[in-house]
Design a protein around this motif. Structure first.
Motif, short mmCIF file in Angstrom:
data_model
loop_
_atom_site.label_atom_id
_atom_site.label_comp_id
_atom_site.label_asym_id
_atom_site.label_seq_id
_atom_site.Cartn_x
_atom_site.Cartn_y
_atom_site.Cartn_z
N ILE A 38 38.01 37.73 50.86
CA ILE A 38 38.68 38.43 51.95
C ILE A 38 37.62 39.09 52.82
O ILE A 38 36.53 39.43 52.35
CB ILE A 38 39.69 39.49 51.43
N PRO A 39 37.91 39.25 54.12
CA PRO A 39 36.92 39.88 55.00
C PRO A 39 36.74 41.36 54.65
O PRO A 39 37.67 42.03 54.21
CB PRO A 39 37.51 39.72 56.40
N VAL A 40 35.52 41.85 54.83
CA VAL A 40 35.20 43.24 54.52
C VAL A 40 34.99 44.00 55.83
O VAL A 40 34.20 43.58 56.67
CB VAL A 40 33.92 43.33 53.66
N ILE A 50 43.14 35.54 53.51
CA ILE A 50 42.12 34.97 52.64
C ILE A 50 41.19 34.14 53.51
O ILE A 50 41.63 33.35 54.35
CB ILE A 50 42.76 34.11 51.53
N VAL A 51 39.89 34.31 53.30
CA VAL A 51 38.88 33.62 54.09
C VAL A 51 38.99 32.11 53.85
O VAL A 51 39.08 31.65 52.71
CB VAL A 51 37.46 34.13 53.71
N GLY A 52 39.00 31.35 54.97
CA GLY A 52 39.00 29.89 54.88
C GLY A 52 40.37 29.27 54.71
O GLY A 52 40.47 28.06 54.58
N GLN A 53 41.44 30.07 54.68
CA GLN A 53 42.77 29.52 54.54
C GLN A 53 43.66 30.04 55.66
O GLN A 53 43.62 31.22 56.01
CB GLN A 53 43.37 29.87 53.19
#
Length: 162
Positions: free
Chosen positions: A76-78, A98-101
């Protein structure tokens, strides 16, 4: 001479009900039992609320830890300045992309639990930068939660220290 009708009437009257002494003794026993049961019921209710509080705190702390785990793994991005912890408690309920989805969120709580001691869904917050026993939130992130109740537990510890 012996009259059968009057003997039967006396016998029915004697066997028909309770005496005043029997009623007083019964009432005294009931009062003694009630004086034992009511305090026990109050303590039991308080223990149940304390168990609910522990469970709510545990659930929220696990959710915060899961959020941190996801952020450390890059899932997940911070946000800057949060050190990988959620910016607000509501983030755990709203979810994070979610990163990349595409259109997939990670949600960590279904809802913010209600504090059984205050009856509200309001909790004290601590950020990673705050002192361990701080009662004021720095606002950078959500590192820990605690009860806003001013009460103390059965074992004498303040609920806000749990």
């Amino acid at each position: 001479m012996h009259r059968p009708n009057t003997d039967r009437a006396r016998r029915c009257r004697r066997e028909g009900g309770f005496t005043l002494v029997e009623m007083v003794v019964t009432c005294a026993v009931m009062v003694i039992l009630a004086s034992v049961i009511f305090p026990t019921a109050r303590v039991t209710e308080r223990r149940m609320k304390e168990a609910e509080l522990k469970a709510a705190l545990r659930d929220m702390r696990y959710a915060i830890d899961d959020y941190k785990r996801y952020s450390d793994a890059g899932m997940i991005p911070v946000d800057l300045g949060t050190d990988g912890y959620p910016k607000e408690l509501d983030t755990l309920v709203d979810g994070v992309n979610i990163v990349g989805q595409v259109d997939k969120k990670a949600k960590f709580l279904r809802r913010i639990p209600i504090d059984p001691m205050t009856g509200k869904a309001e909790w004290g917050l601590r950020s990673y930068q705050d002192e361990v026993d701080s009662e004021s939130w720095g606002g950078e992130n959500v590192y820990d939660v605690y009860s806003l109740s001013g009460g103390t537990s059965i074992d004498g510890v303040s609920y806000s220290k749990w």
